[in-house]
Design a protein around this motif. Structure first.
Motif, short mmCIF file in Angstrom:
data_model
loop_
_atom_site.label_atom_id
_atom_site.label_comp_id
_atom_site.label_asym_id
_atom_site.label_seq_id
_atom_site.Cartn_x
_atom_site.Cartn_y
_atom_site.Cartn_z
N PHE A 148 0.82 -1.21 0.00
CA PHE A 148 0.00 0.00 0.00
C PHE A 148 0.86 1.27 0.00
N ALA A 149 1.99 1.20 0.68
CA ALA A 149 2.88 2.38 0.66
C ALA A 149 3.33 2.68 -0.77
N ALA A 150 3.52 1.61 -1.56
CA ALA A 150 3.95 1.80 -2.95
C ALA A 150 2.80 2.23 -3.85
N VAL A 151 1.64 1.69 -3.62
CA VAL A 151 0.50 1.95 -4.52
C VAL A 151 -0.23 3.24 -4.17
N LEU A 152 -0.51 3.43 -2.88
CA LEU A 152 -1.29 4.61 -2.47
C LEU A 152 -0.42 5.79 -2.05
N LYS A 153 0.84 5.50 -1.79
CA LYS A 153 1.82 6.53 -1.37
C LYS A 153 1.30 7.33 -0.17
N GLU A 154 1.20 8.65 -0.31
CA GLU A 154 0.84 9.46 0.86
C GLU A 154 -0.62 9.28 1.28
N ARG A 155 -1.38 8.56 0.47
CA ARG A 155 -2.78 8.31 0.84
C ARG A 155 -2.91 7.05 1.73
N TYR A 156 -1.78 6.50 2.09
CA TYR A 156 -1.78 5.34 2.99
C TYR A 156 -1.21 5.76 4.35
N VAL A 157 -1.96 5.47 5.40
CA VAL A 157 -1.52 5.80 6.76
C VAL A 157 -1.57 4.54 7.61
N SER A 158 -0.47 4.25 8.28
CA SER A 158 -0.48 3.10 9.19
C SER A 158 -0.37 3.60 10.63
N CYS A 159 -1.10 2.97 11.51
CA CYS A 159 -1.14 3.38 12.92
C CYS A 159 -0.84 2.17 13.80
N CYS A 160 -0.09 2.41 14.83
CA CYS A 160 0.30 1.31 15.70
C CYS A 160 0.20 1.78 17.16
N THR A 161 -0.40 0.95 18.01
CA THR A 161 -0.60 1.38 19.40
C THR A 161 0.51 0.90 20.33
N LYS A 162 1.19 -0.18 19.99
CA LYS A 162 2.18 -0.75 20.92
C LYS A 162 3.62 -0.60 20.47
N GLU A 163 3.82 -0.24 19.24
CA GLU A 163 5.18 -0.13 18.72
C GLU A 163 5.33 1.16 17.92
N ALA A 164 6.55 1.66 17.91
CA ALA A 164 6.84 2.83 17.08
C ALA A 164 7.59 2.35 15.83
N GLY A 165 7.54 3.12 14.79
CA GLY A 165 8.24 2.72 13.58
C GLY A 165 8.27 3.86 12.60
N ASP A 166 9.20 3.76 11.67
CA ASP A 166 9.36 4.81 10.68
C ASP A 166 8.09 4.93 9.83
N GLY A 167 7.52 6.11 9.81
CA GLY A 167 6.33 6.34 8.99
C GLY A 167 5.06 5.79 9.59
N ILE A 168 5.15 5.31 10.82
CA ILE A 168 3.95 4.76 11.47
C ILE A 168 3.44 5.75 12.50
N PHE A 169 2.17 6.08 12.42
CA PHE A 169 1.56 6.95 13.43
C PHE A 169 1.48 6.18 14.75
N SER A 170 1.90 6.81 15.81
CA SER A 170 1.89 6.14 17.10
C SER A 170 0.57 6.41 17.82
#
Lengths: 232, 346
Positions: A159-181
């Motif tokens: 999805f990061a490749a196909v939707l680019k900036e229209r893709y948002v990933s969110c994570c509650t227990k881990e942090a990561g590059d480009g992941i909303f915490s």
């Protein structure tokens, strides 16, 4: 819906009533702890967003999973997680290439077009949106995917490749590059320019669906623009 | 290890228990009579069982009854009872007295997974299934237990998403070794989970109430996500094929939302889609929940809708709202504030 969706297994009667057809497993890979991607040859047409019921034994009622492959692909992909102590999913997890699988006709009306809109999912609830994107419906879509752990952000690279900036990933227990915490509801709550027109498709746990639906309605989205698929 | 409750077990399950303790097969019926007919609350009082057996039972089991933890009383006489269902989990049951009958509205799940837009229970998410014993405890431990004439499975949860326990509870309610209630006194409500509904229709003679709320697929989908998987047309198809009208009553629940599903067009379509099904329609006042975009139809509109259905030959009633002031009315039950389970993470 991407998770189990049948009621108590053996109580559901003859599998023949469901139109189950025999097929053979192509492969069954564990893509994250307790989460599998099962693949079998596509013999029936389906619409992106539809589900199929699968079982390993006609005496065990099928469980329904969203298809996560494109409508024209050679194989049907299903994303499922193993329910510890469950009647069917531990048996599914033991399947190997060439094993027998019983598959129902595709069904369901969690469908979308190619107009601008939003897809919101948690965990394996991403499956119908994978199918939609691989079927050419993702060109004007925003996708918000939430998970407790980063390993639960299935298809993140795709999805990061196909939707680019229209893709948002969110994570509650881990942090990561480009992941909303934080929860995806926290991310949605921060978006001042969230549109009130266009369709919103939600797939995941009942808790997420109810929370997101409330949030969207409070932000002025007509409830008729919100379509939900829930796990049960 | 926690002791296993016996209350709620079917005769077959009690037989297995008796066998495990080396007892004769007839002991199962004796146990059932003590639990469901004579309604004792301790093994000590099961006088026709041997002392040794009673002592052995008490070592591994409890009867499994739990009195209500809280009672709220409405100005209209309706009572709402709060029952614990395991640590940090609660359900509500509503006792609804009327002139000639008294109805108990039972819960089957802690919370609900179905996510219907208009329902307060759905807003608390899902915290677990009730066992058959926990379902039946709402009847057995009710102070008005002896007054109950009718039971409706319309409280918290989707009954047919907890099929095995609901069927076991119905077996205990209707069996001669159990509460010996007529299945005609029991109504199970569903939003239309088709595979479970087929099993329910095959295995019981209880009445069935289907939540309909809109005859139009797209509109129903926005109110009830289940429409995506089990469309109303297929639900009605199952009911037509089942030819059940002679054996049981099928009713359709229809909450009336102002400007949404209360127009003459809806009435006309409702008559069309119900063609061929002997049934009744219950029109229900909408009881607003926090943050809802929906509002209820006016009384005048509801009367007009009722008239249209009746003129088309459908038995139709406008259901009285009971217990609204104590949040016991249709769609208002919730124990979210009491649950000790942390909010679901996603």
């Amino acid at each position: 819906m991407a998770k189990r969706r049948a009621t108590s297994g053996a109580l559901l009667g003859s599998s023949d009533e469901t139109g189950l057809r025999e097929t053979r497993v192509t492969e069954n890979i564990e893509i994250a702890a307790g989460v599998f991607l099962l693949k079998y040859p596509r013999e029936r047409d389906f619409l992106p967003g539809q589900v199929v019921g699968i079982t390993v034994d006609r005496r065990i009622a099928p469980r329904y999973y969203s298809i996560s492959s494109g409508k024209d692909e050679e194989f049907v992909d299903l994303l499922y997680d193993v329910v510890p102590g469950g009647e069917l999913t531990p048996l599914l997890a033991a399947l190997r290439g060439g094993d027998l699988l019983f598959v129902s006709p595709p069904s369901g009306a969690f469908l979308d077009g190619d107009e601008e809109g939003w897809w919101i999912a948690t965990g394996t609830g991403i499956a119908p949106f994978v199918s939609m994107a691989k079927s050419g419906l993702g060109g004007r879509k925003h996708l918000v995917h939430g998970s407790r752990l980063a390993s639960g952000l299935y298809y993140r690279k795709y999805f990061a490749a196909v939707l680019k900036e229209r893709y948002v990933s969110c994570c509650t227990k881990e942090a990561g590059d480009g992941i909303f915490s934080g929860r995806l509801t926290a991310w949605l709550g921060q978006q001042e320019d969230l549109p009130t027109s266009g369709r919103f498709l939600l797939c995941g746990s009942a808790e997420m669906v109810v929370d997101v639906r409330d949030l969207l309605i409070a932000r002025g989205v007509p409830f008729g623009n919100i379509s939900s698929e829930i796990y049960f | 290890m926690a002791k296993e409750p016996l209350f709620g077990r079917t005769i077959e399950e009690l037989g297995e228990t008796a066998r495990r303790f080396g007892q004769a097969p007839f002991v199962a019926r004796q146990l059932a009579e003590w639990l469901y007919r004579k309604r004792v609350d301790s093994f000590e009082r099961m006088a026709n069982l041997s002392k040794t057996f009673r002592a052995s039972l008490a070592e591994e089991h409890v009867v499994g009854l739990a009195p209500p933890e809280r009672t709220t009383i409405s100005s209209d006489g309706t009572k709402k009872y709060l029952f614990a269902a395991g640590p940090g989990r609660f359900v509500e049951a509503a006792f609804i007295p009327e002139e000639r009958r008294a109805t108990l509205c039972l819960s089957t799940q802690v919370g609900c997974k179905m996510g219907c837009l208009f329902c307060m229970t759905g807003k608390q998410g899902f915290q677990g299934q009730l066992s058959a014993g926990e379902i039946l405890n709402q009847l057995r431990s009710l102070p008005e237990s002896d007054r109950i004439t009718n039971i409706v499975y319309m409280g918290m949860g989707e009954p047919l998403d907890n099929l095995a326990n609901v069927l076991s509870s119905i077996e205990v309610l209707t069996a001669d070794w159990g509460f010996a209630l007529s299945p005609r006194r029991i109504t199970v409500s569903t939003i239309g989970i088709i595979p479970a509904m087929k099993v329910f229709l095959e295995r019981t003679d209880c009445h069935l109430a289907v939540s309909l709320h809109s005859p139009f697929e797209d509109e129903r989908r926005t109110l009830m996500p289940v429409e995506n998987l089990y469309p109303l047309a297929e639900v009605l198809g199952v009911l037509r094929e089942s030819a059940i009208a002679r054996r049981r009553r099928v009713s359709f629940e229809y909450i009336m939302f102002g400007g949404l599903n209360d127009t003459p067009r809806h009435a006309k379509e409702l008559v069309r889609v119900l063609d061929g099904i002997r049934c009744r329609v219950n029109l229900i006042h909408f009881h607003p929940i926090p943050g809802t975009p929906l509002h209820g139809s006016s009384d005048e509109t509801m009367l007009g809708f009722e008239r249209r259905l009746k003129e088309s030959g459908i038995i139709t009633t406008i259901r009285k709202s009971r217990g609204q002031d104590i949040m016991a009315a249709c769609g208002l039950l919730s124990t979210k504030a009491l649950t000790s389970r942390p909010q679901a993470d996603y």
